[in-house]
Write a protein that holds these residues in place. Structure first.
Motif, PDB file in Angstrom:
ATOM      1  N   VAL A 469       0.632  -1.047  -0.319  1.00  0.00           N
ATOM      2  CA  VAL A 469      -0.221   0.143  -0.190  1.00  0.00           C
ATOM      3  C   VAL A 469       0.189   1.174  -0.685  1.00  0.00           C
ATOM      4  O   VAL A 469       1.724   1.724   1.123  1.00  0.00           O
ATOM      5  CB  VAL A 469      -0.888   0.495   0.955  1.00  0.00           C
ATOM      6  N   ALA A 470       0.557   2.254  -0.842  1.00  0.00           N
ATOM      7  CA  ALA A 470       1.405   3.479  -1.556  1.00  0.00           C
ATOM      8  C   ALA A 470       1.189   4.118   0.000  1.00  0.00           C
ATOM      9  O   ALA A 470      -0.491   3.728   0.793  1.00  0.00           O
ATOM     10  CB  ALA A 470       1.342   3.920  -2.126  1.00  0.00           C
ATOM     11  N   LEU A 471       2.193   5.259  -0.089  1.00  0.00           N
ATOM     12  CA  LEU A 471       1.971   5.786   2.054  1.00  0.00           C
ATOM     13  C   LEU A 471       1.178   6.952   1.550  1.00  0.00           C
ATOM     14  O   LEU A 471       0.156   7.759   2.586  1.00  0.00           O
ATOM     15  CB  LEU A 471       2.677   6.357   1.994  1.00  0.00           C
ATOM     16  N   ASP A 472       0.487   7.136  -0.402  1.00  0.00           N
ATOM     17  CA  ASP A 472       0.041   8.582  -0.399  1.00  0.00           C
ATOM     18  C   ASP A 472      -1.459   8.301  -0.892  1.00  0.00           C
ATOM     19  O   ASP A 472      -2.303   9.108  -1.167  1.00  0.00           O
ATOM     20  CB  ASP A 472       0.601   9.414  -1.459  1.00  0.00           C
ATOM     21  N   VAL A 473      -2.384   6.872  -0.534  1.00  0.00           N
ATOM     22  CA  VAL A 473      -3.573   7.239  -0.968  1.00  0.00           C
ATOM     23  C   VAL A 473      -4.100   7.428  -0.511  1.00  0.00           C
ATOM     24  O   VAL A 473      -4.602   7.523   1.377  1.00  0.00           O
ATOM     25  CB  VAL A 473      -3.975   5.237  -0.859  1.00  0.00           C
ATOM     26  N   PRO A 474      -5.327   8.544  -0.792  1.00  0.00           N
ATOM     27  CA  PRO A 474      -5.834   9.395   0.052  1.00  0.00           C
ATOM     28  C   PRO A 474      -7.649   8.024   0.964  1.00  0.00           C
ATOM     29  O   PRO A 474      -8.172   7.280   0.243  1.00  0.00           O
ATOM     30  CB  PRO A 474      -6.619   9.853  -0.982  1.00  0.00           C
ATOM     31  N   GLU A 475      -7.679   8.668   1.126  1.00  0.00           N
ATOM     32  CA  GLU A 475      -8.996   8.809   2.524  1.00  0.00           C
ATOM     33  C   GLU A 475     -10.319   8.039   1.236  1.00  0.00           C
ATOM     34  O   GLU A 475      -9.840   9.290   0.967  1.00  0.00           O
ATOM     35  CB  GLU A 475      -9.488   8.973   3.889  1.00  0.00           C
ATOM     36  N   ILE A 476     -10.868   7.542   1.799  1.00  0.00           N
ATOM     37  CA  ILE A 476     -11.953   6.580   0.591  1.00  0.00           C
ATOM     38  C   ILE A 476     -13.278   6.700   1.718  1.00  0.00           C
ATOM     39  O   ILE A 476     -13.322   7.053   3.212  1.00  0.00           O
ATOM     40  CB  ILE A 476     -11.681   5.390  -0.236  1.00  0.00           C
ATOM     41  N   LEU A 477     -14.364   6.955   0.526  1.00  0.00           N
ATOM     42  CA  LEU A 477     -15.840   6.883   1.460  1.00  0.00           C
ATOM     43  C   LEU A 477     -16.446   5.349   0.873  1.00  0.00           C
ATOM     44  O   LEU A 477     -16.313   5.470   0.350  1.00  0.00           O
ATOM     45  CB  LEU A 477     -16.653   8.555   1.254  1.00  0.00           C
ATOM     46  N   GLY A 478     -16.452   4.943   2.111  1.00  0.00           N
ATOM     47  CA  GLY A 478     -17.126   3.768   1.591  1.00  0.00           C
ATOM     48  C   GLY A 478     -17.683   2.761   3.061  1.00  0.00           C
ATOM     49  O   GLY A 478     -17.707   2.909   4.325  1.00  0.00           O
ATOM     50  N   THR A 505      -0.841 -11.123  -3.274  1.00  0.00           N
ATOM     51  CA  THR A 505      -0.330  -9.620  -3.449  1.00  0.00           C
ATOM     52  C   THR A 505      -1.840  -8.592  -3.774  1.00  0.00           C
ATOM     53  O   THR A 505      -2.101  -8.560  -4.166  1.00  0.00           O
ATOM     54  CB  THR A 505       0.738  -8.908  -3.897  1.00  0.00           C
ATOM     55  N   VAL A 506      -1.644  -7.791  -2.230  1.00  0.00           N
ATOM     56  CA  VAL A 506      -2.471  -6.610  -2.096  1.00  0.00           C
ATOM     57  C   VAL A 506      -2.165  -5.570  -1.446  1.00  0.00           C
ATOM     58  O   VAL A 506      -1.089  -5.224  -0.709  1.00  0.00           O
ATOM     59  CB  VAL A 506      -3.881  -6.825  -0.439  1.00  0.00           C
ATOM     60  N   GLY A 507      -2.782  -4.476  -2.089  1.00  0.00           N
ATOM     61  CA  GLY A 507      -1.897  -3.643  -2.782  1.00  0.00           C
ATOM     62  C   GLY A 507      -3.387  -2.029  -2.824  1.00  0.00           C
ATOM     63  O   GLY A 507      -4.138  -2.345  -3.590  1.00  0.00           O
ATOM     64  N   ALA A 508      -2.173  -1.638  -2.773  1.00  0.00           N
ATOM     65  CA  ALA A 508      -3.179  -0.152  -3.027  1.00  0.00           C
ATOM     66  C   ALA A 508      -2.673   1.144  -3.461  1.00  0.00           C
ATOM     67  O   ALA A 508      -1.207   1.468  -3.216  1.00  0.00           O
ATOM     68  CB  ALA A 508      -3.944   0.525  -1.720  1.00  0.00           C
ATOM     69  N   ALA A 509      -2.408   1.869  -4.177  1.00  0.00           N
ATOM     70  CA  ALA A 509      -2.038   3.296  -4.739  1.00  0.00           C
ATOM     71  C   ALA A 509      -3.013   4.173  -5.199  1.00  0.00           C
ATOM     72  O   ALA A 509      -4.336   4.512  -5.028  1.00  0.00           O
ATOM     73  CB  ALA A 509      -1.505   2.855  -6.320  1.00  0.00           C
ATOM     74  N   ARG A 510      -2.594   5.380  -5.032  1.00  0.00           N
ATOM     75  CA  ARG A 510      -3.492   6.697  -5.143  1.00  0.00           C
ATOM     76  C   ARG A 510      -3.386   7.023  -6.405  1.00  0.00           C
ATOM     77  O   ARG A 510      -2.757   7.254  -7.516  1.00  0.00           O
ATOM     78  CB  ARG A 510      -2.747   7.947  -4.509  1.00  0.00           C
ATOM     79  N   ARG A 511      -4.912   7.329  -6.854  1.00  0.00           N
ATOM     80  CA  ARG A 511      -5.376   7.606  -8.651  1.00  0.00           C
ATOM     81  C   ARG A 511      -6.234   8.754  -8.413  1.00  0.00           C
ATOM     82  O   ARG A 511      -6.421   9.212  -6.928  1.00  0.00           O
ATOM     83  CB  ARG A 511      -6.315   6.576  -8.980  1.00  0.00           C
ATOM     84  N   SER A 513      -9.137  10.353  -9.354  1.00  0.00           N
ATOM     85  CA  SER A 513     -10.017   9.871  -9.102  1.00  0.00           C
ATOM     86  C   SER A 513      -9.935   9.431  -7.630  1.00  0.00           C
ATOM     87  O   SER A 513     -11.398   8.954  -7.072  1.00  0.00           O
ATOM     88  CB  SER A 513     -11.317   8.651  -9.600  1.00  0.00           C
ATOM     89  N   GLY A 514      -9.244   8.327  -6.823  1.00  0.00           N
ATOM     90  CA  GLY A 514      -9.747   8.134  -5.880  1.00  0.00           C
ATOM     91  C   GLY A 514      -8.617   6.578  -5.402  1.00  0.00           C
ATOM     92  O   GLY A 514      -7.335   7.388  -6.206  1.00  0.00           O
ATOM     93  N   ALA A 515      -9.192   6.009  -4.744  1.00  0.00           N
ATOM     94  CA  ALA A 515      -7.813   4.755  -4.219  1.00  0.00           C
ATOM     95  C   ALA A 515      -7.942   3.222  -5.740  1.00  0.00           C
ATOM     96  O   ALA A 515      -9.227   2.660  -5.511  1.00  0.00           O
ATOM     97  CB  ALA A 515      -7.969   4.149  -3.738  1.00  0.00           C
ATOM     98  N   LEU A 516      -6.890   3.275  -6.259  1.00  0.00           N
ATOM     99  CA  LEU A 516      -7.203   1.938  -6.739  1.00  0.00           C
ATOM    100  C   LEU A 516      -5.763   0.923  -5.591  1.00  0.00           C
ATOM    101  O   LEU A 516      -6.021   0.207  -5.614  1.00  0.00           O
ATOM    102  CB  LEU A 516      -6.194   2.208  -7.723  1.00  0.00           C
ATOM    103  N   PHE A 517      -6.507  -0.113  -6.137  1.00  0.00           N
ATOM    104  CA  PHE A 517      -7.112  -1.483  -4.866  1.00  0.00           C
ATOM    105  C   PHE A 517      -6.685  -2.748  -5.666  1.00  0.00           C
ATOM    106  O   PHE A 517      -7.013  -3.157  -6.960  1.00  0.00           O
ATOM    107  CB  PHE A 517      -7.824  -1.682  -4.262  1.00  0.00           C
ATOM    108  N   TRP A 518      -5.937  -3.720  -5.405  1.00  0.00           N
ATOM    109  CA  TRP A 518      -5.968  -4.974  -6.501  1.00  0.00           C
ATOM    110  C   TRP A 518      -4.833  -5.638  -5.245  1.00  0.00           C
ATOM    111  O   TRP A 518      -4.819  -5.493  -4.435  1.00  0.00           O
ATOM    112  CB  TRP A 518      -5.110  -4.699  -7.095  1.00  0.00           C
ATOM    113  N   VAL A 519      -5.343  -7.672  -6.061  1.00  0.00           N
ATOM    114  CA  VAL A 519      -5.318  -8.524  -5.921  1.00  0.00           C
ATOM    115  C   VAL A 519      -4.430  -8.967  -6.914  1.00  0.00           C
ATOM    116  O   VAL A 519      -4.989 -10.147  -7.629  1.00  0.00           O
ATOM    117  CB  VAL A 519      -6.640  -8.863  -5.102  1.00  0.00           C
ATOM    118  N   ALA A 520      -3.565  -9.442  -6.245  1.00  0.00           N
ATOM    119  CA  ALA A 520      -2.772 -10.147  -7.136  1.00  0.00           C
ATOM    120  C   ALA A 520      -1.790 -11.523  -7.088  1.00  0.00           C
ATOM    121  O   ALA A 520      -1.789 -11.250  -5.717  1.00  0.00           O
ATOM    122  CB  ALA A 520      -1.540  -9.397  -7.973  1.00  0.00           C
TER     123      ALA A 520
END
Length: 604
Positions: A469-478, A505-511, A513-520
């Motif tokens: 998970v990147a450090l700059d991933v913004p907070e989301i509403l969910g 691997t479970v990850g997240a990065a800043r985009r 429009s929001g946060a991009l999550f992935w499971v690889a």
């Protein structure tokens, strides 16, 4: 009328004229007027003095009436001829054109000056000239020939008149091209309708359409269907000439690079019709993707072509291409209209065939899922029954196994509840009533929580479970619980399809429009078809353990992500693992904010 006669008489008397002629009216004894022609002159003596006035009077009343009637008749005929939409043509005994009206100019394409005095053969197809010379009346059943050389069907009415021993022939000719074309179209469409209603197999359906078109409408018909990846694949090529069956087979099997120019072009794949009225050798050379392809195209001898898309409710399904090999048959807007009508009927039949096939598949899947649900509910239910019986058995002293029985019952109940909840979630998604309660969430925290829940399962399978998970991933509403459900499904699937010693691997990065999550994962990967079908209800891929789920996890995951205003997709390479991505906006859409504010949530 006296004054005019006297004035002329005076001129003759004065010697200004030798004689005079005038038409005037006289009165009969009964007072009725009569039109006469007067020829008057003066007889003079040798000295030139007038001696006698001599006049010849002729009653020309009937002649005047006849001339007026003739002028009226000519004016009337000229008016009718000029405004008639039909071609009105008169010829003399030598079959030279003497009358050629405006309607004839429009139908044949010649101007009046171009044809007056020309032979009638100018307007008749050469194939009909020989027979026509023997009997002009046969004009009623032959075609006409335009200035461009195009032949067209016509109806003609012919009248013959003998005037002073001279025979005049007048032909009233009507162009019936459009009428015959409409009748021909209706006949083709009726036959296609019967053929399409005879089977629910879409391949047979399209093959029949191609056969009818190649027999009555085109020299060649090509049927293409959309394959995975939105690429057109040729299903059938039909030739109207049985002798060219080998050419049709070559055209059907030849492989084309759809990224390069070809006859049907990318215009059809965009859902638009294509009409090329006249194909040239330069067009073929530009469309050919190699010497073999050019050789096949030349063997087809395309003179004109049309391509129309087959469009279903969910998008492009394929295309129909019609080719004429006859230079005398060049496609135009009317032909394109028929091609579109054929495509509409074929699309409807194709839709019905696919719905029927989907219904059969759904029935099979339903039976399969019911069997799976019954099996998966029966196993934990049996476990509950066995452990409950063990708990109820009388024992001389406290049984140390009591906690183990209780834990087994709880696990079985949770498993049953999970399956029941999945089925309920699917029902809610299909009804469009999935509610999500949005609250601020930190991406790292929710990823860490999801991984912690799955850590024991990963360790049991000797699979490394990592967080990126990147450090700059913004907070989301969910919705926290719903997003954990998404991760549970995706991580669970990744573990199921990854071999021992692999990695998830479970990850997240800043985009933006929001946060991009992935499971690889590093599992077996997915084929293109599996990627297309991954989010279908009840669809299942074979796991490494051989245990199949209900095929509900990914559809539920997709519904939850979309309820948050996001999207989900998969990227995979067979043998190299799969990665599921999903994007969650950093802020709620306007309608979502309003719904959250009054506590009702968001309808997906």
């Amino acid at each position: 009328d006296l004054r005019a006669g006297l004035e002329l008489g005076e001129r003759v008397h004065r010697g200004e004229a030798a004689r005079y002629q005038i038409e005037k009216r006289y009165l009969r004894k009964d007072g009725t007027p009569v039109t006469i022609s007067v020829n008057g002159s003066i007889v003079r003596d040798r000295q030139g003095r007038p001696l006698h006035y001599i006049a010849q009077i002729e009653d020309i009343t009937e002649r005047i009436h006849a001339q007026e009637a003739l002028r009226f008749s000519e004016a009337k005929f000229s008016g009718i001829v000029s405004i008639s939409a039909d071609a009105i043509i008169s010829i003399d005994e030598a079959e030279k054109i003497t009358v050629f009206n405006t309607g004839a100019e429009k139908i044949f394409g010649y101007s009046r000056d171009e044809v007056l005095g020309a032979p009638l053969d100018l307007l008749i197809p050469r194939s009909a000239e020989q027979g026509r010379r023997h009997d002009v009346s046969r004009l009623a059943s032959i075609c006409g020939r335009r200035k461009t050389g195009e032949e067209f069907p016509a109806e003609a009415s012919i009248s013959s008149l003998q005037v002073g021993g001279t025979r005049l022939l007048t032909i009233v000719l009507r162009d019936v091209t459009e009428r015959e074309q409409l009748e021909h179209e209706q006949k083709i469409l009726a036959e296609v309708g019967v053929a399409l209603g005879a089977t629910l197999d879409y391949e047979q359906t399209l093959a029949r359409v191609a056969g009818i078109a190649a027999r009555d409408f085109a020299d060649w018909c090509i049927v293409e269907l959309v394959e995975p990846g939105d690429r057109l694949q040729r299903l059938k090529v039909v030739s109207a000439d049985p002798a060219k069956a080998d050419v049709a087979e070559r055209l059907q099997t030849i492989r084309l690079d759809r990224e390069r120019p070809h006859l049907t072009t990318t215009r059809v794949t965009a859902g638009q019709a294509l009409l090329v009225t006249r194909l040239t050798e330069a067009d073929l050379e530009a469309a050919a993707q190699g010497p073999d392809h050019l050789q096949v195209l030349r063997a087809v001898e395309p003179a004109s072509m049309m391509s129309v898309p087959l469009v279903l409710r969910d998008g492009l399904a394929g295309s129909l291409t019609f080719i004429s090999s006859k230079p005398s048959r060049l496609y135009g807007p009317n032909d394109l209209r028929l091609a579109k009508a054929l495509a509409e009927r074929a699309s409807l039949a194709l839709e019905n065939a696919r719905l029927y096939r989907s219904a059969l598949e759904a029935t099979g899947l339903r039976d399969h899922v019911l069997g799976f649900v019954a099996h998966d509910l029966r196993n934990p239910l049996s476990a509950i029954s066995l452990h409950a019986a063990a708990l109820g058995a009388k024992r001389p002293q406290a049984d140390r196994r009591t906690p183990r029985h209780r834990e087994a019952i709880e696990r079985a109940a949770r498993r049953m509840n999970r399956l029941i909840q999945d089925l309920l979630d699917v029902a809610v998604l299909e009804a469009g009533r999935l509610n999500v309660e949005r609250v601020p969430l930190a991406p790292f925290e929710i990823v860490a929580e999801a991984v912690e829940v799955q850590h024991a399962l990963a360790a049991a399978s000797s699979i490394a479970l990592r967080v990126d998970v990147a450090l700059d991933v913004p907070e989301i509403l969910g919705d926290r619980d719903r997003l954990l459900q998404v991760f549970e499904n995706l991580i669970g699937n990744a573990l199921k399809f990854t071999d021992t010693g692999g990695q998830v691997t479970v990850g997240a990065a800043r985009r933006e429009s929001g946060a991009l999550f992935w499971v690889a994962d590093t599992g077996r990967g997915m084929t293109r078809e599996e990627q297309v079908r991954a989010f279908e209800h009840f669809w299942q891929a074979s796991a490494r353990s051989g245990h199949l789920g209900a095929g509900l996890g990914l559809p539920i995951t997709k519904g939850i992500v979309e309820a948050h205003g996001g999207r989900i997709w998969v990227e995979s390479t067979p043998g190299r693992g799969s990665t599921f991505f999903f994007l969650i906006p950093s802020s709620a859409p306007l309608d979502a904010r309003a719904a959250t504010a009054d506590g009702r949530g968001v309808r997906a």
